[in-house]
Design an enzyme around this catalytic site. Structure first.
Site, PDB file in Angstrom:
ATOM      1  CB  THR A  50      -0.930   0.003   1.222  1.00 53.02           C
ATOM      2  OG1 THR A  50      -1.757  -1.167   1.184  1.00 53.02           O
ATOM      3  CG2 THR A  50      -1.809   1.239   1.247  1.00 53.02           C
ATOM      4  CE1 TYR A 137       3.022  -9.031   2.796  1.00 51.87           C
ATOM      5  CE2 TYR A 137       4.985  -8.464   4.057  1.00 51.87           C
ATOM      6  CZ  TYR A 137       3.798  -8.095   3.440  1.00 51.87           C
ATOM      7  OH  TYR A 137       3.394  -6.786   3.466  1.00 51.87           O
ATOM      8  CE  LYS A 165       0.713  -6.785   5.712  1.00 58.03           C
ATOM      9  NZ  LYS A 165      -0.132  -7.168   4.578  1.00 58.03           N
TER      10      LYS A 165
END
Length: 257
Positions: A50, A137, A165
């Site tokens: 993001t 991740y 994550k």
């Protein structure tokens, strides 16, 4: 409270404002942080997807991280994404994040057609260099080098890895991964997640993990996972009912005000 125990709460991924020359714009970033903290969030996650971290230079990413730490009130969390195409850059960013007081770092796997062994070595290098805890991740849709639960659990055994994550659009995989991870991984491992229908995915995943943890001592892990999986079905049915109601309201002209 340890660093790992402190990694909890709502930490939105912040965008990175740029000027007309694609340089970091501190003033609007500071205003954004002020707005987020005024809304009651527990911290921020910067320079991830993001925040377009991979599109920025190492030096500019450092400026963003410094601004996030400097403008975060005492007691709030800052997680800095340090993943990069180059392991050396990721290490440099992780070391910098630790020096400026970030609470944790995270890293996407390196972009490219890498196998699991190469990705694990990448995470090992970052974890060893970072003074702050590392979140790895699990993003199988975009980074298939890590695509199984066993691989995720293996990454969680790396020293200084404090969390995961989770980014996926497959709710079936979410149902089968989160409860197991919550019970098998080290107790200090933290997990975050989002995917299709972000709110439903996160709530369902968290509820399943909590249910599995509560039921495990009573009925055993296997049965606990099965029962907690029913929560996902309930969430899916609820989402279907709501979506159909919205469609009917739109067709009738009632609208949603």
């Amino acid at each position: 409270m340890s660093q790992t125990e402190n990694l909890q709460g709502i930490l939105p991924a912040a965008v990175t404002p740029f000027d007309a020359h694609e340089r970091f714009a501190p003033a609007p970033f500071e205003a954004l942080l002020e707005s987020l903290y005024a809304a009651g969030v527990h911290g921020v996650y910067v320079c991830g997807g993001t925040g377009e971290g991979l599109l920025q230079t190492v030096e500019q990413r450092k400026l963003v991280a410094e601004a996030a730490v400097r403008n975060s009130p005492k007691g709030k969390l800052v997680i800095v994404h340090v993943g990069s195409h180059r392991t050396a850059d990721a290490i440099e960013l992780a070391e910098h994040a630790g020096r400026i007081g970030a609470n944790a770092v995270s890293a996407l796997p390196p972009p490219g057609n890498y196998g699991f062994a190469e990705i694990r070595a990448y995470y090992e290098a970052i974890a060893a260099a970072a003074s702050a805890p590392l979140l790895v991740y699990f993003f199988p849709g975009n980074y298939p080098g890590v695509h199984t639960l066993d691989q995720v659990l293996d990454l969680c055994t790396i020293p200084n890895v404090a969390g995961l994550k989770y980014t996926d659009f497959d709710l079936y995989r979410l149902a089968n991964t989160m409860p197991v991870l919550a019970q098998v991984a080290r107790p200090e491992i933290r997990a975050t997640g989002y995917g299709i229908f972000n709110l439903v995915g996160c709530v369902a995943g968290g509820a399943m993990a909590a249910a599995a943890g509560a039921l495990k001592p009573v009925i055993g892990l296997s049965e606990a996972i099965e029962i907690s999986g029913l929560l996902l079905l309930v969430a899916a049915v609820a989402l279907l009912v709501v979506s159909r109601a919205v469609v009917r309201a739109g067709d009738s002209g009632a609208g949603i005000g």
